[in-house]
Design a protein around this motif. Structure first.
Motif, PDB file in Angstrom:
ATOM      1  N   LYS A 440     -41.231  -0.743  39.944  1.00 51.79           N
ATOM      2  CA  LYS A 440     -40.294  -0.739  38.819  1.00 51.79           C
ATOM      3  C   LYS A 440     -40.613   0.387  37.832  1.00 51.79           C
ATOM      4  N   VAL A 441     -41.883   0.617  37.579  1.00 49.64           N
ATOM      5  CA  VAL A 441     -42.272   1.672  36.640  1.00 49.64           C
ATOM      6  C   VAL A 441     -42.057   3.051  37.259  1.00 49.64           C
ATOM      7  N   LYS A 442     -42.521   3.239  38.477  1.00 53.10           N
ATOM      8  CA  LYS A 442     -42.415   4.553  39.114  1.00 53.10           C
ATOM      9  C   LYS A 442     -40.974   4.959  39.377  1.00 53.10           C
ATOM     10  N   GLN A 443     -40.109   3.982  39.652  1.00 52.78           N
ATOM     11  CA  GLN A 443     -38.700   4.289  39.892  1.00 52.78           C
ATOM     12  C   GLN A 443     -37.879   4.284  38.614  1.00 52.78           C
ATOM     13  N   GLY A 444     -38.493   3.995  37.475  1.00 51.38           N
ATOM     14  CA  GLY A 444     -37.812   4.063  36.199  1.00 51.38           C
ATOM     15  C   GLY A 444     -36.925   2.886  35.869  1.00 51.38           C
ATOM     16  N   HIS A 445     -37.151   1.740  36.499  1.00 52.45           N
ATOM     17  CA  HIS A 445     -36.330   0.561  36.201  1.00 52.45           C
ATOM     18  C   HIS A 445     -36.686  -0.056  34.855  1.00 52.45           C
ATOM     19  N   ILE A 446     -37.926   0.150  34.383  1.00 52.80           N
ATOM     20  CA  ILE A 446     -38.371  -0.416  33.112  1.00 52.80           C
ATOM     21  C   ILE A 446     -39.224   0.602  32.361  1.00 52.80           C
ATOM     22  N   GLN A 447     -39.226   0.492  31.024  1.00 50.06           N
ATOM     23  CA  GLN A 447     -40.213   1.170  30.204  1.00 50.06           C
ATOM     24  C   GLN A 447     -41.407   0.226  30.092  1.00 50.06           C
TER      25      GLN A 447
END
Length: 631
Positions: A440-447
């Motif tokens: 989620k972090v690496k793909q930019g789904h969440i800050q």
């Protein structure tokens, strides 16, 4: 082909039987079965009971993770009745839960899993001086440099630190040698000590690890002090619907929770940080690194195919779970499903999992195709709110009801149901949580929150140490073991984080720990249903309750070991345990250490015992699965 049976599987929670079919020439497992051999039945115990008491009964599902089912049960009933707990109660529950995670992971690694990697017999061959030097080298080499957040760091200096002297390791070696020479291995008995894998590590690694095994036997009880202070005892601390039962005063030293007892809690939380940082992670990384260097990265199973999590640790109080507010408040957003992580984080596919999936009857279901239960005809899968617990034991494929020879692969062979996400099996647990957050972090789904940043930093740092990208080492037995250690370190800091929030709130004058405004059943709706979610030590846990006329009408618990140890299904395929065994090479068929190691990497834990009573409350039988229980 050779059929291998291991029953029971575990050193403590042993109600698991596995059968594998092995090609002896290649060591390849061609087929595998996982069978839960004890019926839990807590769902029937809870029917028609007062929902305010549900947590106390549900908590007894397990005596190892002690408190996790109580939390999920409370959240389910509170979700059904629309009860919002005070912030202090939320912080205290999070402290209890996070400290339980630390305790459980420490106990698992050292006392349930370490002896799959290290041997007291090999430790007896070690040079104490070389072991002392190794201890210092390990502390330096395997310090990931993660978690040094000043506001959550331990006070003053680490009170617990690994001993690294020749005299100390010589004394431990002498004690081990005495045990070996006397033939009284005791806690080290009944294992495949002549398996070739035990010679993959230098004797000094074995001595260091066995010394820490003994250290943790002594220290582990201090990690659960928050349970005793806030909940009155461990195992199975006390709670109350709507919050916590412990009144707080910062001025009255006779209050159940006062400044002195809070200081005791802080000392315990600092200990958890020290034990994970200076013992657990260096030991796990040192052993895992040596296995990685030898190319032993099997046992991934479903980990690289599909993992699932619900998310947990609300930063502040929330109004409900099924209404979506729970997921909006989370510090640890491992809610979601990730497929194909083994292809690399860029190619992994992420699916969100929130309140909409919880209420969708097609999203989360349980099947009983190969389970000893009956469902209504034409109902292969049921959503937990419609779940049915109707036992239908048909016996093994070969043997008798009390003396099994072989499971019935074509029919029913387990007391566990088969949970599914949209018709598919999925792995849950620390490895799953880390894959989901990392993706989620690496793909930019969440800050990312600070906790999620720490997860990414841990994975990247471990990848650098191991010399492999995450998709190569994480999806393996080694990776599953290391992810549990990384998470223990994370939870140690999370428990301190919520302690700091609790202290700040108390200093602001807020001492409320319970909301009793909806305690009276007269204030409840005639019918209500709720779900309680929690990321327990072994993975995604959910409790589902239907309340009618003030009583529990239906109750279902879908536990992590059900997700992981479930039997196969004609639509979803093999469950995680079965898939991981089929992804594991076995060197010596008569000593299947590799099978033990891969299953233990999940930290398997099934029902503790089955107690049967008749309608008058008279005891009919107690089924003991420990051969020494009566001694």
């Amino acid at each position: 082909m050779k059929r291998i049976v291991i029953d029971p599987m575990n050193r403590i929670e042993g109600h698991l039987r596995v059968e594998v079919t092995l090609d002896e020439a290649s060591g390849k497992v061609n087929d595998a079965l996982s069978s839960g051999t004890a019926w839990r039945g807590i769902e029937l115990v809870l029917k028609d009971r007062d929902p305010r008491d549900a947590w106390a009964f549900a908590q007894r599902i397990c005596g190892v993770c002690t408190t996790m089912h109580a939390l999920a049960s409370l959240r389910a009933v509170e979700d059904a009745l629309g009860i919002e707990i005070p912030n202090n109660a939320n912080y205290i529950r999070n402290i209890i839960a996070a400290s339980q995670e630390v305790h459980d992971h420490l106990m698992h690694f050292y006392h349930l899993h370490a002896l799959d990697w290290v041997s007291p017999l090999e430790a007896a061959k070690a040079d104490p001086a070389a072991t002392a030097a190794l201890q210092n080298a390990v502390l330096e080499k395997y310090d990931l440099g993660i978690g040094r957040m000043s506001e959550h760091e331990m006070s003053a200096y680490p009170k617990e630190y690994p001993k690294a002297t020749t005299t100390y390791f010589a004394a431990v070696k002498t004690k081990i040698q005495q045990i070996v020479d006397n033939g009284q291995l005791g806690i080290f008995a009944a294992h495949y000590w002549d398996h070739p894998d035990y010679r993959l590590l230098p004797p000094e690694v074995h001595l260091m690890a066995v010394a820490h095994y003994l250290n943790m036997l002594d220290k582990q009880r201090e990690v659960v002090v928050p349970h005793v202070v806030f909940g009155g005892k461990n195992p199975h601390p006390h709670y109350v619907l709507g919050g916590m039962p412990c009144s707080v005063s910062m001025t009255d030293m006779n209050a159940p929770i006062n400044s002195e007892r809070l200081a005791v809690v802080e000392t315990s939380l600092d200990l958890g940080i020290a034990l994970t940082k200076y013992f657990y992670m260096p030991d796990a990384l040192a052993i895992g690194h040596m296995y990685v260097q030898k190319g032993m990265l099997d046992g991934g199973g479903l980990a690289g195919v599909r993992v699932l999590g619900f998310g947990d640790y609300p930063d502040e109080a929330y109004s409900g779970i099924k209404n979506g507010d729970f997921h909006k408040k989370l510090l640890f957003r491992c809610n979601g499903v990730v497929e194909n992580f083994s292809l690399g984080v860029e190619k992994a596919v992420y699916y969100d999992l929130t309140d909409h999936d919880l209420t969708d009857p097609a999203a989360l279901t349980e099947g009983v195709e190969h389970s000893w239960y009956n469902y209504p005809q034409g109902q292969p899968d049921l959503h937990p709110w419609q779940g049915i617990t109707e036992p239908n034991f048909t016996g093994p494929g070969e043997g008798t009801a009390t003396a099994w020879k072989q499971l019935n692969e074509a029919g029913k062979y387990s007391w566990l149901k088969t949970p599914k996400w949209r018709g598919k099996a999925a792995e849950v647990g620390p490895l799953a949580r880390y894959i989901i957050v990392y993706t989620k972090v690496k793909q930019g789904h969440i800050q990312p929150t600070w906790a999620e940043k720490m997860i990414v930093e841990q994975v990247d740092a471990a990848s650098k140490v191991l010399g492999l990208p995450p998709e190569k080492w994480l999806v393996s037995t080694v990776g599953r073991t290391l992810a549990r250690g990384l998470e223990a370190q994370l939870f140690a800091y999370m428990s301190k984080y919520y302690f700091d929030k609790l202290i700040a709130n108390l200093r602001n004058g807020d001492t409320h720990v319970a909301n009793t405004s909806l305690w009276d059943p007269a204030s409840w709706p005639q019918e209500a249903k709720g779900v309680g979610l929690h990321e327990a030590p072994r993975g995604a846990l959910s409790h589902w309750v239907v309340i009618k006329n003030g009583k529990i009408d239906n109750y279902q618990a879908v536990v992590p070991s059900t997700w992981n140890a479930c039997p196969r299904d004609s639509t979803s395929g093999h469950g995680p345990y079965e898939a991981s065994m089929m992804d594991t090479l076995v060197k010596t068929p008569d000593k299947p250490l590799e099978i033990l190691r891969v299953i233990h990497s999940f930290d398997p834990c099934l029902a503790c015992a089955t107690h049967l009573y008749n309608r008058e409350g008279q005891k009919l039988a107690i089924v003991e699965t420990d051969a020494y229980a009566g001694i």
